[in-house]
Structure formats: structure tokens, C-alpha cells
Scaffold this active site. Sequence first.
Site, PDB file in Angstrom:
ATOM      1  N   LYS A  27      10.070  10.855  -3.612  1.00 57.67           N
ATOM      2  CA  LYS A  27      10.856  10.483  -4.794  1.00 57.67           C
ATOM      3  C   LYS A  27      11.976  11.490  -5.038  1.00 57.67           C
ATOM      4  O   LYS A  27      13.089  11.112  -5.429  1.00 57.67           O
ATOM      5  CB  LYS A  27       9.941  10.352  -6.012  1.00 57.67           C
ATOM      6  CG  LYS A  27       8.917   9.209  -5.902  1.00 57.67           C
ATOM      7  CD  LYS A  27       9.583   7.841  -5.809  1.00 57.67           C
ATOM      8  CE  LYS A  27       8.616   6.689  -6.015  1.00 57.67           C
ATOM      9  NZ  LYS A  27       9.272   5.373  -5.967  1.00 57.67           N
ATOM     10  N   TYR A  70       4.224  11.930  -2.129  1.00 59.56           N
ATOM     11  CA  TYR A  70       4.954  10.945  -2.948  1.00 59.56           C
ATOM     12  C   TYR A  70       6.099  11.636  -3.697  1.00 59.56           C
ATOM     13  O   TYR A  70       7.225  11.141  -3.734  1.00 59.56           O
ATOM     14  CB  TYR A  70       3.949  10.323  -3.913  1.00 59.56           C
ATOM     15  CG  TYR A  70       4.487   9.399  -4.978  1.00 59.56           C
ATOM     16  CD1 TYR A  70       4.708   8.045  -4.723  1.00 59.56           C
ATOM     17  CD2 TYR A  70       4.712   9.867  -6.276  1.00 59.56           C
ATOM     18  CE1 TYR A  70       5.154   7.193  -5.726  1.00 59.56           C
ATOM     19  CE2 TYR A  70       5.163   9.024  -7.284  1.00 59.56           C
ATOM     20  CZ  TYR A  70       5.383   7.684  -7.000  1.00 59.56           C
ATOM     21  OH  TYR A  70       5.820   6.846  -7.998  1.00 59.56           O
TER      22      TYR A  70
HETATM   23  N1  LIG Z   1       3.253   3.102 -12.569  1.00 62.17           N
HETATM   24  C1  LIG Z   1       3.619   4.374 -12.679  1.00 62.17           C
HETATM   25  O1  LIG Z   1       2.957   5.184 -13.345  1.00 62.17           O
HETATM   26  C2  LIG Z   1       4.890   4.857 -12.014  1.00 62.17           C
HETATM   27  C3  LIG Z   1       5.372   6.121 -12.366  1.00 62.17           C
HETATM   28  C4  LIG Z   1       6.535   6.594 -11.760  1.00 62.17           C
HETATM   29  C5  LIG Z   1       7.189   5.806 -10.827  1.00 62.17           C
HETATM   30  N2  LIG Z   1       6.698   4.587 -10.508  1.00 62.17           N
HETATM   31  C6  LIG Z   1       7.429   3.809  -9.505  1.00 62.17           C
HETATM   32  O2  LIG Z   1       7.796   2.567 -10.043  1.00 62.17           O
HETATM   33  C7  LIG Z   1       7.883   1.603  -8.992  1.00 62.17           C
HETATM   34  C8  LIG Z   1       7.090   0.358  -9.366  1.00 62.17           C
HETATM   35  O3  LIG Z   1       5.731   0.727  -9.489  1.00 62.17           O
HETATM   36  P1  LIG Z   1       4.680  -0.133 -10.330  1.00 62.17           P
HETATM   37  O4  LIG Z   1       3.912   0.840 -11.129  1.00 62.17           O
HETATM   38  O5  LIG Z   1       5.363  -1.272 -10.987  1.00 62.17           O
HETATM   39  O6  LIG Z   1       3.732  -0.611  -9.126  1.00 62.17           O
HETATM   40  P2  LIG Z   1       2.993  -1.986  -8.796  1.00 62.17           P
HETATM   41  O7  LIG Z   1       1.882  -1.615  -7.874  1.00 62.17           O
HETATM   42  O8  LIG Z   1       2.664  -2.726 -10.037  1.00 62.17           O
HETATM   43  O9  LIG Z   1       4.110  -2.801  -8.004  1.00 62.17           O
HETATM   44  C9  LIG Z   1       4.581  -2.371  -6.757  1.00 62.17           C
HETATM   45  C10 LIG Z   1       5.004  -3.590  -5.962  1.00 62.17           C
HETATM   46  O10 LIG Z   1       5.549  -3.105  -4.718  1.00 62.17           O
HETATM   47  C11 LIG Z   1       5.082  -3.943  -3.687  1.00 62.17           C
HETATM   48  N3  LIG Z   1       5.089  -3.239  -2.411  1.00 62.17           N
HETATM   49  C12 LIG Z   1       4.358  -2.154  -2.061  1.00 62.17           C
HETATM   50  N4  LIG Z   1       4.609  -1.832  -0.773  1.00 62.17           N
HETATM   51  C13 LIG Z   1       5.529  -2.709  -0.315  1.00 62.17           C
HETATM   52  C14 LIG Z   1       6.177  -2.906   0.935  1.00 62.17           C
HETATM   53  N5  LIG Z   1       5.909  -2.120   1.979  1.00 62.17           N
HETATM   54  N6  LIG Z   1       7.076  -3.921   1.060  1.00 62.17           N
HETATM   55  C15 LIG Z   1       7.332  -4.733   0.002  1.00 62.17           C
HETATM   56  N7  LIG Z   1       6.742  -4.612  -1.207  1.00 62.17           N
HETATM   57  C16 LIG Z   1       5.844  -3.618  -1.364  1.00 62.17           C
HETATM   58  C17 LIG Z   1       3.650  -4.321  -4.100  1.00 62.17           C
HETATM   59  O11 LIG Z   1       3.196  -5.476  -3.425  1.00 62.17           O
HETATM   60  C18 LIG Z   1       3.823  -4.503  -5.590  1.00 62.17           C
HETATM   61  O12 LIG Z   1       4.136  -5.852  -5.899  1.00 62.17           O
HETATM   62  C19 LIG Z   1       7.406   2.308  -7.725  1.00 62.17           C
HETATM   63  O13 LIG Z   1       8.507   2.758  -6.977  1.00 62.17           O
HETATM   64  C20 LIG Z   1       6.625   3.483  -8.265  1.00 62.17           C
HETATM   65  O14 LIG Z   1       6.609   4.555  -7.343  1.00 62.17           O
HETATM   66  C21 LIG Z   1       5.576   4.078 -11.085  1.00 62.17           C
END
Ligand SMILES: NC(=O)c1ccc[n+]([C@@H]2O[C@H](COP(=O)([O-])OP(=O)(O)OC[C@H]3O[C@@H](n4cnc5c(N)ncnc54)[C@H](O)[C@@H]3O)[C@@H](O)[C@H]2O)c1
Length: 255
Positions: A159, A155
Site C-alpha cells: 500500500k 500488505y
Molecule cells: N476493510 C478495511 O479495513 C480496509 C482498510 C484499509 C484499506 N482497505 C482496502 O480497501 C479495498 C477494498 O477492501 P474491502 O474491505 O472492501 O474488501 P472486500 O473483501 O469486501 O472486497 C474486496 C473485493 O476485491 C476482490 N478481489 C480480491 N482479489 C482480487 C483479484 N485478484 N482480482 C479481482 N478481484 C479481486 C474480492 O473478490 C472482493 O470482491 C482494498 O484495497 C483494501 O486493501 C480496506
Amino acid sequence: MRGLKDRRVIVTGGASGIGRATALRLADEGCIVGVFDLNAQTGTQVAETGNSAGGRVLFFCVDITDRDAIEKAVDAFEEQAGPVELLANVAGWDLPVPFLDTDRAFWDKVIQINLYGPLNMHHVVIKRMAERGFGRVVNIASDAGRVGSSGEAVYSACKGGIIAFTKTMARELARSGVVLNVVAPGPTDTPLFDGFKAASPTGGKIAEGLARAIPLQRLGQPDDYPGMIAFLLSDDAAFITGQTISVSGGLTMHG
Ligand SMILES: NC(=O)c1ccc[n+]([C@@H]2O[C@H](COP(=O)([O-])OP(=O)(O)OC[C@H]3O[C@@H](n4cnc5c(N)ncnc54)[C@H](O)[C@@H]3O)[C@@H](O)[C@H]2O)c1
């Protein structure tokens, strides 16, 4: 924020967490929002929430790992809303597993969603923006892509790749009127993070430990991000391109 009203924006991952908060904020700013997400149930709910608050939100059930499906969904969005001008690539996925315990099938899944997904989105959407001479993009990476994160090797590679890809695209497309920037979240209380709690031997204590390590003493919440994302998509950020901004309570500080 200046220059968001009536802009047409696609938000991937807009059915949950950071993407949901972003889609609803952009609708509140007056954008016409296309939510692209795999999850039809929560995606439809986000559209209903945005529309009942007076916004304009359309939901498209799309898997961002499928380039042909994206092309069809962008065509459908543009037929209903008009030419896409803004893009927020928020969809992502991971599970924490030590690298030596992972296998090729897991790497493929992580890379398909976190790297190929955004590449597909750029290939379809940015092409149209460049032809029209205007576009703004925000890619959601992670602080894992800047400083690493134990249990998230592949991952983190994706990123970090998104950060480098964004800089390269920002250089390639500057003369076509397209700007691209990255927002790097830190640990954030979303359904994605629930997977981390479930996988941790200490369960919820992982959240407490992280909160202690964050200078601002708490995990991120979905609503911590839409302000920065909306700013980078707005006219106020028209002279900013190729930058990465951490929104993580001071967990990482870059010069
Ligand atoms: N939550 C954390 O701690 C965190 C930290 C750093 C970065 N991020 C990044 O932030 C972003 C949002 O994450 P989040 O925490 O809100 O996650 P989340 O799981 O709440 O939401 C992710 C959304 O992406 C959708 N998704 C996943 N695979 C998909 C695909 N193949 N096609 C279309 N939609 C798809 C899911 O259905 C979901 O609705 C991501 O890129 C994640 O890597 C999150």
C-alpha cells in the site's frame, strides 16, 4: 457531482465492500460502470442491483493478477460501453499475521493482489487513457501504507508502494491529461475485515478497540468512501493530482 454523467468507469473489487458501494454510487451519478472482480456470484448481483435502480453496470469476471485477462476484459468493456475514462482500483486482500510467522508463498499472494494487480490495471488502462489525452484514476491504498499496521507488514509495503507509484504516475502522465490520486481507508467493516476478526484472539473485541482509538469513535462503513472517490473522479477534482487522502475517522492526520 460535476462531470460524471455518461463517463465510462472501471471499478476493480466492485463485487464487495468499498468497491461495491463505489460501483453503485458511480452508477447513481450516471456513469457506465464496469465491475472487475474475481467473484462472479456477488459481481453479478452488484450489476443486477445497479441496473434495477436505473443505472448501467456491467460485470466482468477478472483476476487482476492476470494482465492478459485484464486486457481482454477492458476490450470487452470498451466494445459494450465505449472508451474507458475513469478507473478506481479498489480490489485488495490481506490476513493479519506477524511478519516473522509468514512465508514466501504468503508474501507472493499479498504482493500479487495488492501491488501487481494495480500495476497490471494501470499498464492496460492508463496506456489507453494517455493515448486519448484524458483519464482520472483513484487508487485505494490504506492508512497501513502511511503509518504501518501490526500484522500487515507485506500488505503495508504494497500500500505504501501504491502511494509512491501513484505520485510517480501523476508526474509522468500530467501532460497526457491523466490525473491520479489515492484514497487511504482506515479499518472498515467489510468482508475483508471479517478475516481480521476471525484471526484475532479476542474476536470481535478488535473492532471495539479500534473504534475507541478512532477520533470519530467508529469503524468505517463501505458508504463512507464513494463520496471521496466520486469527487476525485469528477470534474470538480480536475486540478488535483498525486495526492493521498485518508478517510479514517481521524485515525491518521497528515499535514
Ligand atoms: N476493510 C478495511 O479495513 C480496509 C482498510 C484499509 C484499506 N482497505 C482496502 O480497501 C479495498 C477494498 O477492501 P474491502 O474491505 O472492501 O474488501 P472486500 O473483501 O469486501 O472486497 C474486496 C473485493 O476485491 C476482490 N478481489 C480480491 N482479489 C482480487 C483479484 N485478484 N482480482 C479481482 N478481484 C479481486 C474480492 O473478490 C472482493 O470482491 C482494498 O484495497 C483494501 O486493501 C480496506
